[in-house]
Motif scaffolding. Structure first.
Motif, mmCIF file in Angstrom:
data_model
loop_
_atom_site.group_PDB
_atom_site.id
_atom_site.type_symbol
_atom_site.label_atom_id
_atom_site.label_comp_id
_atom_site.label_asym_id
_atom_site.label_seq_id
_atom_site.Cartn_x
_atom_site.Cartn_y
_atom_site.Cartn_z
ATOM 1 N N ALA A 1 0.685 4.460 -5.782
ATOM 2 C CA ALA A 1 0.917 5.024 -7.108
ATOM 3 C C ALA A 1 2.397 5.050 -7.493
ATOM 4 N N VAL A 2 3.277 4.621 -6.593
ATOM 5 C CA VAL A 2 4.710 4.575 -6.901
ATOM 6 C C VAL A 2 4.918 3.582 -8.049
ATOM 7 N N PRO A 3 5.788 3.926 -8.987
ATOM 8 C CA PRO A 3 6.009 3.026 -10.128
ATOM 9 C C PRO A 3 6.369 1.601 -9.702
ATOM 10 N N PHE A 4 5.920 0.641 -10.498
ATOM 11 C CA PHE A 4 6.183 -0.763 -10.219
ATOM 12 C C PHE A 4 7.692 -0.994 -10.127
ATOM 13 N N GLY A 5 8.089 -1.772 -9.157
ATOM 14 C CA GLY A 5 9.504 -2.081 -8.972
ATOM 15 C C GLY A 5 10.180 -1.193 -7.952
ATOM 16 N N VAL B 1 9.602 3.532 0.998
ATOM 17 C CA VAL B 1 10.500 4.688 0.923
ATOM 18 C C VAL B 1 9.668 5.970 0.840
ATOM 19 N N LYS B 2 8.626 5.940 0.023
ATOM 20 C CA LYS B 2 7.731 7.094 -0.115
ATOM 21 C C LYS B 2 6.983 7.353 1.189
ATOM 22 N N LEU B 3 6.492 6.293 1.826
ATOM 23 C CA LEU B 3 5.774 6.459 3.091
ATOM 24 C C LEU B 3 6.678 7.036 4.170
ATOM 25 N N ARG B 4 7.917 6.575 4.214
ATOM 26 C CA ARG B 4 8.880 7.087 5.190
ATOM 27 C C ARG B 4 9.134 8.574 4.955
ATOM 28 N N ALA B 5 9.260 8.975 3.702
ATOM 29 C CA ALA B 5 9.493 10.382 3.370
ATOM 30 C C ALA B 5 8.297 11.251 3.769
ATOM 31 N N VAL C 1 -1.081 7.421 -2.146
ATOM 32 C CA VAL C 1 0.097 7.993 -2.808
ATOM 33 C C VAL C 1 1.162 6.912 -2.981
ATOM 34 N N ALA C 2 1.378 6.111 -1.955
ATOM 35 C CA ALA C 2 2.406 5.069 -2.008
ATOM 36 C C ALA C 2 2.061 3.992 -3.027
ATOM 37 N N GLY D 1 2.391 8.426 11.906
ATOM 38 C CA GLY D 1 2.556 9.654 11.142
ATOM 39 C C GLY D 1 2.016 9.622 9.729
ATOM 40 N N LEU D 2 1.047 8.736 9.464
ATOM 41 C CA LEU D 2 0.487 8.614 8.124
ATOM 42 C C LEU D 2 -1.024 8.771 8.137
ATOM 43 N N THR D 3 -1.570 9.008 6.955
ATOM 44 C CA THR D 3 -3.020 9.038 6.776
ATOM 45 C C THR D 3 -3.388 8.014 5.710
ATOM 46 N N ARG D 4 -4.649 7.750 5.590
ATOM 47 C CA ARG D 4 -5.107 6.815 4.569
ATOM 48 C C ARG D 4 -4.767 7.337 3.173
ATOM 49 N N ALA D 5 -4.817 8.635 2.985
ATOM 50 C CA ALA D 5 -4.461 9.228 1.689
ATOM 51 C C ALA D 5 -2.995 8.972 1.351
ATOM 52 N N ASP D 6 -2.138 8.930 2.357
ATOM 53 C CA ASP D 6 -0.720 8.638 2.129
ATOM 54 C C ASP D 6 -0.542 7.251 1.525
ATOM 55 N N LEU D 7 -1.383 6.314 1.915
ATOM 56 C CA LEU D 7 -1.306 4.961 1.367
ATOM 57 C C LEU D 7 -1.641 4.958 -0.126
#
Length: 51
Positions: A21-25, A30-34, A18-19, A10-16
């Protein structure tokens, strides 16, 4: 992963991107699951409208 393997979960390369870019730490999975969950919900809603 290939684009086909990503689509299977259920993901695309663009989703990766986005993930990444999630702040460090923070856990990017969690973002990919959402993203995948939201996409699945949208597809189910569209399928109900067609049926």
């Amino acid at each position: 992963m290939t684009d086909a393997e990503l689509a299977d979960i259920g993901l695309t390369r663009a989703d990766l991107h986005v993930a990444v870019a999630v702040p460090f730490g923070r856990d990017p999975t969690v973002k990919l699951r959402a993203i995948a969950s939201e996409r699945a919900d949208t597809i189910e809603d569209l399928a109900r409208q067609v049926g």
